[in-house]
Structure formats: C-alpha cells, structure tokens
Write an enzyme that holds these catalytic residues in place. Structure first.
Site, PDB file in Angstrom:
ATOM      1  N   ILE A  34       0.843  -1.195   0.000  1.00 48.66           N
ATOM      2  CA  ILE A  34       0.000   0.000   0.000  1.00 48.66           C
ATOM      3  C   ILE A  34       0.879   1.245   0.000  1.00 48.66           C
ATOM      4  O   ILE A  34       1.725   1.418   0.876  1.00 48.66           O
ATOM      5  CB  ILE A  34      -0.938   0.008   1.225  1.00 48.66           C
ATOM      6  CG1 ILE A  34      -1.676  -1.346   1.326  1.00 48.66           C
ATOM      7  CG2 ILE A  34      -1.907   1.170   1.145  1.00 48.66           C
ATOM      8  CD1 ILE A  34      -2.467  -1.726   0.097  1.00 48.66           C
ATOM      9  N   GLU A  35       0.668   2.117  -0.982  1.00 54.51           N
ATOM     10  CA  GLU A  35       1.483   3.323  -1.112  1.00 54.51           C
ATOM     11  C   GLU A  35       0.614   4.557  -1.358  1.00 54.51           C
ATOM     12  O   GLU A  35       0.989   5.472  -2.065  1.00 54.51           O
ATOM     13  CB  GLU A  35       2.502   3.132  -2.242  1.00 54.51           C
ATOM     14  CG  GLU A  35       3.407   1.922  -2.029  1.00 54.51           C
ATOM     15  CD  GLU A  35       4.457   1.752  -3.110  1.00 54.51           C
ATOM     16  OE1 GLU A  35       5.034   2.771  -3.545  1.00 54.51           O
ATOM     17  OE2 GLU A  35       4.700   0.607  -3.534  1.00 54.51           O
TER      18      GLU A  35
END
Length: 323
Positions: A80-81
């Site tokens: 997750i970014e």
C-alpha cells in the site's frame, strides 16, 4: 487468457504457474496496492467486507469468477502506497478469520513498507495486525542502505511493537540502477550492511527482497545476475547455502468496491532472501483483471514464519510493472 462476461480476466496460464510453483514448495501471495492508481477504503467495515471478496476469489472460498480458477493462493501482500492507512489492519485481521476456516495449509500476510518509520500507508497495519513478513523498501528514501540506514529502528519495532514478535524483516533493494530512483548499491555495501548491522540484530531477519525480478536477472554482477549475487552474499555472511529463488506475481491497486482491478497491473518484483520461499501475486481492490507478468521470487518472498536462526537466508523475487 480469456475474460469473464464482465471483462475480468480469466488467467488460466497464471493459474497453472501458481500450482506448479506450489507443487515445488513455493508460497504464492497476491499483492494489493502499488505505487500508482487511486485506491483505498472509506472505513474498517468496507475493508472487512473486501476480505470476503479476496478469500472467495483467490483463497479457499468460492465465487463464480475466480481469475486463477482452482488455484488457491497462500496469502496476501499489502504493498500500500496511498498514504491512507484506513482499513488495512481490519482487512488483515478479517482475512485471518477466513484463514482459520481452512486447516489444510498455512496462509500468510505480508507488507511492503517504505524504510521511513512508521510507514504512512501500512504503519497502522504493522502496529495492529498479525503480519508474517515485512519487505522493507530501502530505496527511494533518505534511509536507503547507503544513506541513513535505519535497520535498527525496524529491528526494535519487531521485538517491541509488532503484534507478531516473530515477524520476518527483509532488506528490500533495487535489482539494478534503473529499478529505482535511488538506493541501488554495490555488493560491498550490501555485505557491509549484513555483516556489520543486520547480523547483530538478526533474530527477525528473513532475507533480501529485490525490486524487480526482470531487472535483477538482467543485471550482471561479477559474472552472475544480481539475484544470484545477493544469495552468495547471504551464504557468505550467514553461512550455509541459500536456497533457489522463488516466484511471485505483482501488485494491483485495490479498491473498496470491486474485487480486482480494472486496469491490469503487472506483478511487482522484489527479490527476497528468506528462510522459506514465498511468491506473492498481486491484485487490486478496484475492478481489475490481475496482470500476468512473470514473477520469480528471488524477490519478495519465500519467507517462512519459523525461526530464522541459525539459517542461511534465501533470495526470492517478485515481478511487477510498478515498484
């Protein structure tokens, strides 16, 4: 590959590849998220609902549309970014409930945080959920391996803050000078980090993860590819022989409404050294047909949850189009 009536890809070739890898003792995870795309959850409740979708489409549940057919993945990776931590700890916790329904094998959860601690996207996940592996990205950051290397911070997290005190930490590296904007380092820098920093704090060390497989294999270092070079260094520093690279499929941007992403995302590639190979695959929460990029896991993963000492960490690789 073919498609279902709604356009979702039906990836029979990848399904067969997954089963081949698993038959050879490799673990295959589906990676969620990625560096681009709009995705995220509005609440924990929405995230928990999405856990059922993932389990039914890619786990041991059942659904009319299963992109990988009868292949049952070994878990999910959180790459997750989006800098929006909402829902991911709840999603992981809910997935554990589904995992408990199938005692035929062990399922895993991993995360791919930036080296900056705590990570803006998965910091809450790591602090509040049971995570087996962390593939820490020591590139594109001030805390790269050749800069303000902060492995000790992550080692402290593992022993004091992580809900899973046996979490395995991976040294995430770019597989070539073009694999990342910064952070590619020479073999001597890697060896120094392993021998002089990590080895003294290695109770939670799992191995090396490389971004990405394609560039790692194409990058020649002293007559061997980058992934093989990392395996040799691990064997030299920790003793014993590193195991063969494993394979993985890459991340897709998850959305809160659909089960896969509408834009195909090629699996990410990270190379990882681990005590047991894991091969994460990737999909997205936004409707998407999982991508079919090849994955070798001298990248992120073949990590195992068993004790890492004494051990010769192994290298694994992920393939993906997005870092």
């Amino acid at each position: 590959e073919t498609t279902f009536s709604d356009g979702l890809l039906q990836c029979d070739t990848i399904a067969a590849d997954i089963q081949t890898c698993q038959a050879n003792g490799k673990k295959v995870l589906l990676s969620l998220g990625g560096a681009s795309g709009a995705y995220g959850f509005a609440s924990d409740a929405v995230a928990e609902g999405f856990a059922e979708t993932l389990w039914n489409m890619f786990g041991a549940g059942s659904a009319v549309e299963r992109p990988f057919g009868n292949a049952v993945l070994d878990g999910f990776d959180f790459d997750i970014e989006n800098n929006i931590p909402v829902g991911y700890a709840a999603l992981a916790t809910k997935l554990r409930e589904y995992y408990a329904q199938d005692s035929s094998k062990t399922y895993y959860i991993s995360a791919s945080p930036q080296c900056v601690y705590p990570d803006a996207s998965v910091g809450d996940l790591l602090a509040n959920a049971d995570v087996d592996f962390a593939f820490i990205q020591f590139y594109n950051n001030y805390c790269n391996t050749d800069r303000q290397f902060n492995w000790n911070t992550w080692a402290e997290f593992a022993t004091s803050s992580s809900p899973n005190k046996d979490i395995k930490l991976y040294l995430g590296l770019p597989g070539s000078p073009t694999a990342a904007g910064s952070g590619y380092v020479t073999s001597d820098v890697v060896k120094n980090a392993l021998a002089n920093v990590i080895k003294s704090l290695d109770s939670n060390f799992g191995g090396i993860s490389i971004w990405d497989a394609s560039q790692a294999f194409a990058n020649s270092v002293s007559g061997v590819n980058f992934a093989e070079s990392m395996k040799s260094i691990l064997a030299e520093v920790f003793g014993g022989q590193a195991t063969s690279p494993t394979t993985s499929t890459s991340p897709v941007t998850p959305s809160t409404t659909s089960t896969t992403s509408t834009t195909p995302v090629a699996p990410t590639t990270t190379s990882t050294t681990s005590t047991t190979p894991v091969v994460p695959t990737t999909t997205s929460t936004t409707p998407v047909a999982p991508t079919t990029t090849s994955t070798t896991s001298t990248t992120p993963v073949a990590p195992t949850t068993t004790s890492t000492k004494p051990h010769a960490p192994t290298t694994t690789t992920n393939t993906s189009t997005q870092p």
